[in-house]
Design an enzyme around this catalytic site. Structure first.
Site, PDB file in Angstrom:
ATOM      1  N   ASP A 124      -2.683  -1.714  -5.226  1.00  0.00           N
ATOM      2  CA  ASP A 124      -3.180  -0.537  -4.500  1.00  0.00           C
ATOM      3  C   ASP A 124      -3.796   0.445  -5.496  1.00  0.00           C
ATOM      4  OD1 ASP A 124      -3.649   1.701  -2.969  1.00  0.00           O
ATOM      5  OD2 ASP A 124      -1.612   1.856  -2.186  1.00  0.00           O
TER       6      ASP A 124
ATOM      7  N   ASN B 119       0.830  -1.199   0.000  1.00  0.00           N
ATOM      8  CA  ASN B 119       0.000   0.000   0.000  1.00  0.00           C
ATOM      9  C   ASN B 119       0.864   1.248   0.000  1.00  0.00           C
ATOM     10  OD1 ASN B 119      -2.534  -1.361   0.102  1.00  0.00           O
ATOM     11  ND2 ASN B 119      -2.133  -1.810   2.249  1.00  0.00           N
ATOM     12  N   CYS B 120       0.249   2.341  -0.410  1.00  0.00           N
ATOM     13  CA  CYS B 120       0.903   3.643  -0.475  1.00  0.00           C
ATOM     14  C   CYS B 120       1.626   3.938   0.846  1.00  0.00           C
ATOM     15  CB  CYS B 120      -0.154   4.706  -0.754  1.00  0.00           C
ATOM     16  SG  CYS B 120       0.492   6.359  -0.965  1.00  0.00           S
ATOM     17  N   PRO B 121       2.862   4.383   0.789  1.00  0.00           N
ATOM     18  CA  PRO B 121       3.660   4.830  -0.364  1.00  0.00           C
ATOM     19  C   PRO B 121       4.624   3.773  -0.893  1.00  0.00           C
ATOM     20  CG  PRO B 121       4.746   5.546   1.621  1.00  0.00           C
ATOM     21  CD  PRO B 121       3.511   4.767   2.066  1.00  0.00           C
TER      22      PRO B 121
ATOM     23  N   SER C 233      -4.433   3.465  -5.269  1.00  0.00           N
ATOM     24  CA  SER C 233      -3.822   4.799  -5.257  1.00  0.00           C
ATOM     25  C   SER C 233      -2.685   4.911  -6.276  1.00  0.00           C
ATOM     26  CB  SER C 233      -3.323   5.177  -3.864  1.00  0.00           C
ATOM     27  OG  SER C 233      -2.204   4.394  -3.511  1.00  0.00           O
TER      28      SER C 233
END
Length: 80
Positions: A43, A16-18, A45
Site C-alpha cells: 500500500d 490497505n490502510c489502516p 500510503s
C-alpha cells in the site's frame, strides 16, 4: 539493498490502510526493546503512515526502500 538482519518480519502485502499500521502496532508490542523489524507492504500510503507511526511512538525508522512494487521498512523498537 540493506544488509540489516531483522529479528522479525511483518508481511502486510495486499493490505490497505489502516491495516498495515494496525498490524505493525500489534507486532511491535511482541518485540523486545532494540529489536529490528522488517515490514513489507504494498500500500503506497505506508510511505506516509509508517514514518509517522515511528515518530509518534518513538521507534527508529532505520531505512525504507521501494522494490518491485513493495515498500520495505526497517524499524528498531525503542528501548523502554
Amino acid at each position: 539493498m540493506t544488509s540489516l538482519q531483522p529479528d522479525a518480519i511483518l508481511d502486510a502485502s495486499g493490505l490497505n490502510c489502516p491495516e498495515p499500521v494496525m498490524m505493525l502496532h500489534n507486532k511491535v508490542r511482541d518485540l523486545h526493546g532494540g529489536d529490528l523489524l522488517k515490514v513489507i507492504a504494498t500500500d503506497p500510503s505506508t510511505r506516509r503512515d509508517i514514518p509517522k507511526f515511528c515518530v509518534f511512538l518513538g521507534h527508529e525508522l532505520l531505512e525504507q526502500a521501494e522494490q518491485d512494487g513493495q515498500y520495505l521498512y526497517w524499524i528498531r523498537k525503542k528501548v523502554d
